[in-house]
Write a protein that holds these residues in place. Structure first.
Motif, mmCIF file in Angstrom:
data_model
loop_
_atom_site.group_PDB
_atom_site.id
_atom_site.type_symbol
_atom_site.label_atom_id
_atom_site.label_comp_id
_atom_site.label_asym_id
_atom_site.label_seq_id
_atom_site.Cartn_x
_atom_site.Cartn_y
_atom_site.Cartn_z
ATOM 1 N N THR A 18 72.573 40.536 41.365
ATOM 2 C CA THR A 18 71.283 39.938 41.036
ATOM 3 C C THR A 18 70.523 40.849 40.084
ATOM 4 N N LYS A 19 69.626 40.283 39.283
ATOM 5 C CA LYS A 19 68.826 41.078 38.356
ATOM 6 C C LYS A 19 67.888 42.042 39.091
ATOM 7 N N LEU A 20 67.707 41.824 40.377
ATOM 8 C CA LEU A 20 66.872 42.725 41.172
ATOM 9 C C LEU A 20 67.607 44.028 41.507
ATOM 10 N N LYS A 21 68.921 44.076 41.221
ATOM 11 C CA LYS A 21 69.727 45.284 41.489
ATOM 12 C C LYS A 21 70.472 45.687 40.209
ATOM 13 N N GLN B 261 73.723 53.423 39.504
ATOM 14 C CA GLN B 261 72.716 52.544 40.090
ATOM 15 C C GLN B 261 71.338 52.976 39.602
ATOM 16 N N ILE B 262 70.503 52.020 39.225
ATOM 17 C CA ILE B 262 69.129 52.324 38.838
ATOM 18 C C ILE B 262 68.190 51.346 39.525
ATOM 19 N N PRO B 263 66.911 51.729 39.728
ATOM 20 C CA PRO B 263 65.953 50.795 40.315
ATOM 21 C C PRO B 263 65.558 49.724 39.311
ATOM 22 N N SER C 282 68.129 55.981 42.220
ATOM 23 C CA SER C 282 68.753 56.094 40.902
ATOM 24 C C SER C 282 69.815 57.190 40.927
ATOM 25 N N THR C 283 71.022 56.840 40.478
ATOM 26 C CA THR C 283 72.100 57.831 40.346
ATOM 27 C C THR C 283 72.421 58.067 38.863
#
Length: 200
Positions: free
Chosen positions: A38-41, A63-65, A83-84
């Motif tokens: 999803t665009k939320l993730k 991964q980013i917020p 955030s990684t």
């Protein structure tokens, strides 16, 4: 897919050994944004290319917020998202540092993490940052509406990633459910790009 990704990573390791004998003198890198279901993730794909020979030197998935108008809704639905990006960016640059000349020309956009990362892994490089341009309709939005795009080789490569990897196409129902499988998919495409497309 995991088997093909493993074979592709072994092929890429051999390619980096060959490049190490004639090191990269012009490096460009940037991030391409995609999503996890999803665009939320959102996910960030860091891409590094040899701007002279067009090789993809490496990719990494982090991964980013969520940001912009989706940030609040993402936190409400999924909580605070770690955030990684920094650790994966550093890991990628470290992994290709042995195949890049010490005084290479390195170019990127003006992301606030980039200058610090370049200073750490390429302290003697000639580093240039450019303001990002607006995306054009062609090239899945990765090619820019600029008379002369200073990051053209990188942006063209990102456009090819979006065009050739179905889950990266902007309007698609093929979405990433597991970032590890996205990393596998990128490894397979990278081998195809470097060993097939560039040899045509």
């Amino acid at each position: 897919m995991r088997y093909l990704a493993l074979k592709s990573r072994l092929m890429h390791a051999e390619l980096l050994k060959k490049i190490g004998t004639e090191k990269t003198t012009h490096l460009q890198f940037d991030d391409l944004i995609t999503t996890e279901h999803t665009k939320l993730k959102p996910l960030s794909i860091t891409v590094a290319v040899d701007a002279k020979r067009r090789f993809i030197l490496g990719t990494s998935v982090s991964q980013i917020p969520a940001f912009g108008h989706l940030a609040a809704l993402s936190r409400l639905k999924y909580g605070k998202r770690k955030s990684t990006h920094k650790e994966h960016l550093y890991s990628l640059l470290e992994s290709i540092s042995s195949v890049v000349e010490k005084d290479a020309k390195i170019e990127s956009d003006e992301h606030n993490l980039y200058a610090q990362a370049v200073r750490r892994f390429f302290p003697e490089a000639n580093y240039f940052q450019f303001k990002g341009g607006r995306g054009a309709v062609v090239g899945q939005g990765e090619l820019k509406k600029l008379r002369r795009d200073p990051l053209f080789m990188l942006n063209h490569t990102c456009a090819m990633l979006r065009a050739n990897i179905n889950r990266l196409i902007r309007k698609t129902w093929c979405t990433t459910k597991d970032p590890n499988r996205l990393a596998d998919h990128l490894a397979i495409y990278m081998a195809f790009h470097n060993h097939v497309l560039l040899n045509k």
